[in-house]
Design an enzyme around this catalytic site. Structure first.
Site, PDB file in Angstrom:
ATOM      1  CG  LEU A 123      49.628 -35.769  41.849  1.00 58.78           C
ATOM      2  CD1 LEU A 123      48.682 -35.861  43.043  1.00 58.78           C
ATOM      3  CD2 LEU A 123      50.879 -34.982  42.232  1.00 58.78           C
ATOM      4  CB  SER A 165      50.778 -27.475  37.692  1.00 47.48           C
ATOM      5  OG  SER A 165      51.803 -27.785  36.766  1.00 47.48           O
ATOM      6  CB  THR A 188      56.412 -27.070  33.756  1.00 46.84           C
ATOM      7  OG1 THR A 188      55.786 -26.112  34.624  1.00 46.84           O
ATOM      8  CG2 THR A 188      55.344 -27.989  33.167  1.00 46.84           C
ATOM      9  CB  SER A 189      61.110 -24.855  33.474  1.00 45.64           C
ATOM     10  OG  SER A 189      61.964 -25.894  33.047  1.00 45.64           O
ATOM     11  CD  GLU A 190      57.433 -22.817  32.016  1.00 45.02           C
ATOM     12  OE1 GLU A 190      58.113 -22.423  31.055  1.00 45.02           O
ATOM     13  OE2 GLU A 190      57.218 -24.032  32.243  1.00 45.02           O
ATOM     14  CD  GLU A 231      59.198 -36.910  39.275  1.00 46.62           C
ATOM     15  OE1 GLU A 231      59.474 -36.479  40.399  1.00 46.62           O
ATOM     16  OE2 GLU A 231      59.614 -37.987  38.827  1.00 46.62           O
ATOM     17  N   PRO A 261      43.975 -35.985  33.381  1.00 45.54           N
ATOM     18  CG  PRO A 261      42.620 -37.311  31.996  1.00 45.54           C
ATOM     19  CD  PRO A 261      43.102 -37.177  33.416  1.00 45.54           C
TER      20      PRO A 261
END
Length: 379
Positions: free
Chosen positions: A125, A132, A365-367, A363, A128
């Site tokens: 998925l 997200s 980020t925390s954000e 998979e 570069p």
């Protein structure tokens, strides 16, 4: 959990633990130092059922659920986070995408090879310039009669060079159209499909992360998973399970670091007694244990919903977010408990510390997890 499930989990955990001790632990640092992806060990792992955990028996898998899946990933990842990560990616991304959205013919063709470990799977998925922000992907598939011509690059792909088959999401419609992307199954050896740069990473070094390059790669329409335009929507559903997977990997690393710290604190003596007897150390261990317990409860709760076929987007995001963050905290404190020895490669916590960080990034980020959670609770 029922008594039967608890007994089953205990048996499965022991099987995974025995495998990890016999085949993984003796090689952990060699694989890490050389960034070696142990393909032969994965073939062996398939014979134990660890690569077809969620796949029904009729397709060659062992037909277990997410509770058992978490337990297997945890026991393997406690020994080596890299191997735990690859097991998670193979099961929850490529294999699960085909299981969830493939036709009966596609399932019969690919799942037995993936579940047995004969083939290792990849899932593409990320690109570069689109992590997200997947809606802006530049990897494009243009229809040409009964085929699609695929051009573009995917990066940060687990098993991007060594995987025998990949599920690839490419744009088949307009930019930013959530129904403008389609999922394809592409076999290694297909003309125009090649592996690119392999990443030189801080941690998870035995789990291969590489580019997948498509240069006028012709894919027959029979290789589409589901319908044209469903790829992005499918991916969001797959990522619900993927977040449970990363939460399990996070738990594994946290537990491995914590158990090593407890053992060391009881053995290491300063001022005439074990350092575990000092409040500064014992309180660290208490905090670590509490955070791990909370992370496991969140992860197991998400698994209950996933097993029941219920919506678990918020719960899996919470599990992934919290487990990955406490994973870093626990690994950091474990190094502190070991002191100077924790900074050396002679002891295991140095590797746990390096491996941990990926869990807050991979998979989603925390954000991004907080964005997912916030959208759900404010809907």
């Amino acid at each position: 959990m029922t008594a039967e499930l608890i007994d089953n989990l205990t048996m499965i955990e022991q099987s995974a633990k025995d495998f990890a001790e016999a085949y993984i632990r003796p090689n952990v640092m060699d694989w890490d130092e050389s960034q070696f992806f142990p393909m032969e060990m994965f073939h062996k792992m398939g014979k134990y059922g660890f690569l077809g955990i969620l796949v029904p028996e009729k397709y060659g898998g062992v037909g277990l659920g997410y509770q058992e899946y978490i337990s297997i990933v945890v026991e393997i990842g406690k020994v080596c986070g890299s191997i735990g990560l690859s097991v998670a990616a193979h099961n929850s991304l490529c294999t699960n995408h085909i299981l969830s959205f493939g036709s009966e013919e596609q399932k019969q063709k690919y799942l037995p090879k993936l579940a047995s470990g004969q083939w290792i799977g990849a899932w593409g998925l990320t690109e570069p310039n689109t992590g997200s922000d997947a809606g802006r992907m530049k990897c494009v598939a243009v229809q040409d009669g009964d085929h699609f011509v695929l051009n573009g690059t995917k990066n940060f792909i687990t098993h991007g060079k060594s995987g025998h088959v990949a599920v690839v999401i490419a744009r088949t419609g307009e930019l930013l159209d959530s129904h403008g992307m389609t999922a394809f199954v592409v076999e290694r050896g297909t003309p125009g499909f090649s592996g690119g740069k392999k990443e030189n990473k801080l941690g998870m070094r035995a789990s291969e992360t590489a580019e997948m390059i498509f240069d006028n790669c012709r894919i027959h329409k029979s290789q589409i998973l589901g319908e044209i335009g469903d790829g992005f929507v499918q991916s969001l559903k797959i990522l619900d399970g993927g977040r449970i997977s990363i939460a399990a990997v996070s738990l594994a690393i946290a537990k491995g670091a914590y158990e090593a710290a407890v053992k060391y604190a009881q053995e290491r003596e300063q001022f005439g007694k074990p350092i575990a007897s000092f409040q500064a150390i014992s309180f660290k261990l208490a905090d670590m244990a509490t955070k791990i317990e909370a992370a496991e409860l969140l992860t197991r709760q998400a698994a209950v919903l996933k097993n029941a076929g219920k919506k678990c987007t918020k719960e899996s995001a919470m599990a992934k977010y919290y487990a990955s963050e406490i994973c870093c905290q626990v690994a950091n404190e474990a190094v502190q408990v070991f002191g100077g020895y924790g900074y050396t490669k002679d002891f295991p916590v140095e590797k746990f510390y390096r491996d941990a960080k990926l869990c807050t990034i991979g998979e989603g980020t925390s954000e991004i997890q907080k964005v997912v959670i916030a959208r759900d609770i404010l809907r």
